[in-house]
Enzyme design. Structure first.
Site, short mmCIF file in Angstrom:
data_model
loop_
_atom_site.label_atom_id
_atom_site.label_comp_id
_atom_site.label_asym_id
_atom_site.label_seq_id
_atom_site.Cartn_x
_atom_site.Cartn_y
_atom_site.Cartn_z
N HIS A 6 0.68 8.12 3.64
CA HIS A 6 1.34 7.46 4.76
C HIS A 6 2.86 7.66 4.77
O HIS A 6 3.55 7.10 5.62
CB HIS A 6 1.02 5.97 4.74
CG HIS A 6 -0.46 5.69 4.64
ND1 HIS A 6 -1.33 5.97 5.67
CD2 HIS A 6 -1.21 5.19 3.63
CE1 HIS A 6 -2.56 5.64 5.30
NE2 HIS A 6 -2.52 5.17 4.07
N GLY A 14 -4.81 2.42 8.06
CA GLY A 14 -5.85 1.85 8.89
C GLY A 14 -5.74 0.34 9.02
O GLY A 14 -5.97 -0.23 10.08
N ILE A 36 0.13 9.59 8.22
CA ILE A 36 -0.60 8.78 9.19
C ILE A 36 -0.37 7.29 8.92
O ILE A 36 0.07 6.90 7.84
CB ILE A 36 -2.11 9.09 9.16
CG1 ILE A 36 -2.70 8.74 7.78
CG2 ILE A 36 -2.36 10.55 9.52
CD1 ILE A 36 -4.23 8.91 7.71
N ASP A 54 0.86 -1.18 0.00
CA ASP A 54 0.00 0.00 0.00
C ASP A 54 0.90 1.24 0.00
O ASP A 54 1.34 1.70 1.05
CB ASP A 54 -0.91 0.00 1.23
CG ASP A 54 -1.94 1.13 1.18
OD1 ASP A 54 -1.77 2.06 0.36
OD2 ASP A 54 -2.92 1.07 1.94
#
Length: 310
Positions: free
Chosen positions: A214, A232, A229, A209
Site C-alpha cells: 500500500h 481493503g 493500492i 497496517d
C-alpha cells in the site's frame, strides 16, 4: 510470479497452530487517526455527523468510535502469519478476501483489548490457499467481549497441497452461519459518492497496517499492480461510514454486524460510489469505483434496529 518454494502447506500443522493471546492498546488519538484514515470529514471539516469521531464537539466527554475500528485489533496476529507452522507463502502475494465482524457493544474511546485468536478455516483453491482467522476481543479491565473479527486471507501461489479430490477444505462453521449477500438488481435506496485522497493509503497505514503493498511502488509492481493500492479495510471503512451517515442518522451504535467481500483493488485518489439497499435489519451495499466503473466491494451491515427516519 510466486517462488516455487511457496507451494507446500501441511493442513494438520496449520490447524494445530495455537496463537498466543495478544493485547491491543489504544486511546482517543488512535481513534481519531483511524477516522481520518477512512475519510471522516474528508469533504467537510465541520460535518455535523462526523466531527464527533475526531473532536469533542459541543463539549462531549469522549469522541465516538466507528465500529470498523475493531478491525484493527487483530493486526498483530495477521502480521505474524509467517510463524504458523506448516504454512508457506510469499507475503508479497497476500490479499484480503473477506472480513466478517460482530460488534457486541459500542467500542470505548480508549481501552486495553485482549485478543484470543484461532484458525477457523483452511481451504485449498488450487493456485491459492484461503486461511480464515477468528479473533474475539475483550476489554481487559472488565472482561467484557467487545467484538469478533473473522478474516479470510487469500495466499496466492500457496495452494495445491491437497492429496485427494475434491480440494481440501476445513471450516469450523457451516456456510449458513455467515449469511451471504446477493446485491439486488433494483435501484438502490440511496447512494453516497466520495473521493479518496491520493495519500489515503499513506494516512490509513498509520493505524497499523504497514504492508508495503500500500506504499511501495516496487512491491505493488511485483504483486501485479501499476501502483500501491488502498487497503481493503480502508474501503470497507468508507462504505460502513457512508451507511452510518446516510441511513443511521450518524449513530454508529446502531451497527452490530458487518460483512465485506473484497472484489477488486482501489487506487488511492479514486472515487467510491456506495450503493445501498434496505433488506430487513440489513443494509446491503455495493461499492463501485467511478473512474473505472468497476465493483470493488460488496457486503452488508446489520443494524440493531431500523432508524425511525426510514
Amino acid at each position: 510470479m510466486a517462488d516455487s518454494s511457496f507451494t507446500v502447506c501441511d493442513p494438520e500443522l496449520v490447524l494445530a497452530h495455537k496463537f498466543p493471546e495478544t493485547a491491543f492498546n489504544y486511546d482517543e488519538r488512535d481513534v481519531a487517526l483511524y477516522a481520518l484514515g477512512i475519510g471522516s470529514c474528508i469533504g467537510n471539516a465541520v460535518d455535523e455527523k462526523e466531527l464527533k469521531y475526531v473532536y469533542h464537539e459541543n463539549g462531549q466527554q469522549f469522541i465516538q468510535v466507528l465500529p470498523t475500528f475493531a478491525a484493527l485489533f487483530p493486526f498483530v496476529i495477521t502480521s505474524r502469519l509467517h510463524q504458523v507452522q506448516g504454512l508457506q507463502f510469499d507475503p508479497r502475494l497476500l490479499l484480503h478476501g473477506q472480513q466478517y465482524m460482530e460488534i457486541y457493544k459500542p467500542l470505548p474511546s480508549s481501552c486495553c483489548v485482549q485478543n484470543k485468536t484461532l484458525i477457523s478455516g483452511l481451504h485449498d483453491k488450487g493456485k491459492a490457499t484461503v486461511l480464515e482467522i477468528e479473533t474475539t476481543s475483550y476489554n481487559k479491565e472488565t472482561g467484557e467481549a467487545l467484538c469478533m473479527n473473522r478474516s479470510s486471507i487469500f495466499l496466492r501461489g500457496a495452494g495445491g497441497f491437497s492429496k485427494s479430490k475434491p480440494l481440501y477444505s476445513y471450516s469450523k462453521y457451516p456456510a449458513s452461519q455467515v449469511p451471504g449477500v446477493t446485491i439486488p438488481k433494483t435501484s438502490p435506496f440511496t447512494v453516497n459518492e466520495e473521493s479518496t485522497s491520493p495519500s489515503q493509503a499513506l494516512l490509513y497505514r498509520l493505524s497499523g497496517d504497514y504492508n508495503p503493498l500500500h506504499s511501495d511502488p516496487m512491491v505493488a509492481g511485483v504483486a501485479g499492480f501499476s501502483r500501491p493500492i488502498l487497503h481493503g479495510l480502508c474501503t470497507l471503512g468508507f462504505a460502513v461510514r457512508a451507511i452510518i451517515k446516510c441511513l443511521c442518522d450518524g449513530n454508529p451504535a446502531l451497527v452490530k454486524g458487518i460483512l465485506g467481500r473484497f472484489l477488486l483493488h482501489v487506487y488511492p485518489g479514486e472515487t467510491l460510489i456506495t450503493k445501498m439497499w434496505l433488506d430487513g435489519p440489513r443494509v446491503l451495499f455495493l461499492v463501485v469505483v467511478k473512474e473505472r466503473n468497476r465493483s470493488v466491494l460488496s457486503g452488508y451491515v446489520v443494524l440493531n434496529h431500523r432508524p425511525s427516519s426510514l
